[in-house]
Design a protein around this motif. Structure first.
Motif, PDB file in Angstrom:
ATOM      1  N   ASN A  91       0.889  -0.975   0.039  1.00 26.71           N
ATOM      2  CA  ASN A  91       0.057   0.022   0.061  1.00 26.71           C
ATOM      3  C   ASN A  91       0.732   1.045   0.047  1.00 26.71           C
ATOM      4  O   ASN A  91       2.020   1.213   0.516  1.00 26.71           O
ATOM      5  N   SER A 108      -1.748   2.760  -7.181  1.00 31.56           N
ATOM      6  CA  SER A 108      -0.490   2.208  -6.950  1.00 31.56           C
ATOM      7  C   SER A 108      -0.017   0.798  -7.378  1.00 31.56           C
ATOM      8  O   SER A 108       0.915   0.744  -7.614  1.00 31.56           O
ATOM      9  N   LYS A 123      -2.852  -7.922  -7.850  1.00 33.46           N
ATOM     10  CA  LYS A 123      -2.909  -7.074  -6.574  1.00 33.46           C
ATOM     11  C   LYS A 123      -3.718  -7.976  -5.600  1.00 33.46           C
ATOM     12  O   LYS A 123      -4.839  -8.221  -5.903  1.00 33.46           O
ATOM     13  N   ASN A 126      -3.421  -7.311   0.185  1.00 32.42           N
ATOM     14  CA  ASN A 126      -3.140  -6.061   1.010  1.00 32.42           C
ATOM     15  C   ASN A 126      -4.276  -5.409   1.621  1.00 32.42           C
ATOM     16  O   ASN A 126      -3.920  -4.609   2.520  1.00 32.42           O
ATOM     17  N   HIS A 127      -5.395  -5.791   1.992  1.00 32.66           N
ATOM     18  CA  HIS A 127      -6.426  -5.075   2.504  1.00 32.66           C
ATOM     19  C   HIS A 127      -6.936  -5.862   3.628  1.00 32.66           C
ATOM     20  O   HIS A 127      -7.684  -4.939   4.292  1.00 32.66           O
ATOM     21  N   GLN A 184      -6.812  -0.438  -2.614  1.00 29.86           N
ATOM     22  CA  GLN A 184      -5.655   0.185  -2.191  1.00 29.86           C
ATOM     23  C   GLN A 184      -5.974   1.049  -0.818  1.00 29.86           C
ATOM     24  O   GLN A 184      -6.836   1.728  -0.720  1.00 29.86           O
ATOM     25  N   PHE A 185      -4.946   1.055   0.064  1.00 24.31           N
ATOM     26  CA  PHE A 185      -5.045   1.896   1.152  1.00 24.31           C
ATOM     27  C   PHE A 185      -3.727   2.778   1.103  1.00 24.31           C
ATOM     28  O   PHE A 185      -2.863   2.364   0.804  1.00 24.31           O
ATOM     29  N   PRO A 191      -9.800  -1.740   1.970  1.00 27.47           N
ATOM     30  CA  PRO A 191      -9.230  -1.965   2.829  1.00 27.47           C
ATOM     31  C   PRO A 191      -9.792  -2.112   4.400  1.00 27.47           C
ATOM     32  O   PRO A 191     -10.704  -1.296   4.809  1.00 27.47           O
TER      33      PRO A 191
END
Length: 199
Positions: A91, A108, A123, A126-127, A184-185, A191
């Motif tokens: 992130n 990103s 992706k 990541n969340h 994305q964060f 997220p």
């Protein structure tokens, strides 16, 4: 299919734990070298081994989970990516203050893809917070959800299969431009959404 992990911070270690729980082999690496990972791999068990960054980046699927400002260094000079799958678990923030990085309006994952030319970028991972990602995805009435996105359908199918193997439910958010922005964060609405799909 071999799996490499670049980064042994919270998310990289959590991903290694999810793999170890179901006995999937992987090589984890960091900037400090394999010796710094001896205790971690001992704790995780025999399916996870410590390696160099070069060893991890030669895998068929490589997950990258490092601080945003260290991406260029972490991904500098590896072998030709040659169509291999690279999972962007990053992130655009900088710990410990979690200050957002100015991406000039870009997503990103599209910026990340420039660090791995020739790779098929997906992706994912990541969340969720690391402790949730590392925990058992099975709930009483269902399984925890992991979002993923990418521009290559075959690469997304392989990541979706991996998500299924480790016990989560994968939900395809579409392309990097669309799904990457959602997950994305900071900036995306997904997220830290700890969702469970009821079976």
């Amino acid at each position: 299919m071999s799996i490499g992990i670049v980064g042994s911070g919270a998310i990289g270690t959590a991903f290694a734990r999810t793999l170890a729980r179901v006995g999937i082999a992987a090589t984890i690496s960091n900037s400090r070298g394999p010796d710094s990972l001896k205790e971690l791999v001992r704790e995780l068990g025999p399916s996870i081994k410590a390696g160099t960054r070069e060893q991890a980046t030669r895998a068929d699927i490589v997950i990258v989970a490092v601080n945003w400002s260290k991406l260029a260094e972490a991904l500098a000079g590896p072998p030709d990516w040659a169509g291999r799958i690279v999972i962007d678990a990053n992130n655009p923030i900088e710990a410990p203050l979690f200050k957002p990085v100015d991406l000039k309006g870009r997503v990103s994952s599209e910026v990340f893809a420039e660090f791995v030319p020739g790779a098929r970028v997906v992706k994912a991972f990541n969340h969720l917070r690391a402790e949730i990602l590392a925990d058992d995805p099975k709930e009483k009435n269902g399984r925890r959800v992991l979002f993923y996105s990418g521009d290559d359908k075959a690469a997304k199918a392989e990541v979706a299969a991996l998500i299924e193997r480790i016990g989560f439910v994968g939900i395809d958010l579409g392309s990097l431009a669309v799904g990457g922005k959602l997950a994305q964060f900071p900036g995306g609405p997904l997220p830290n959404q700890n969702l469970v799909k009821i079976d």
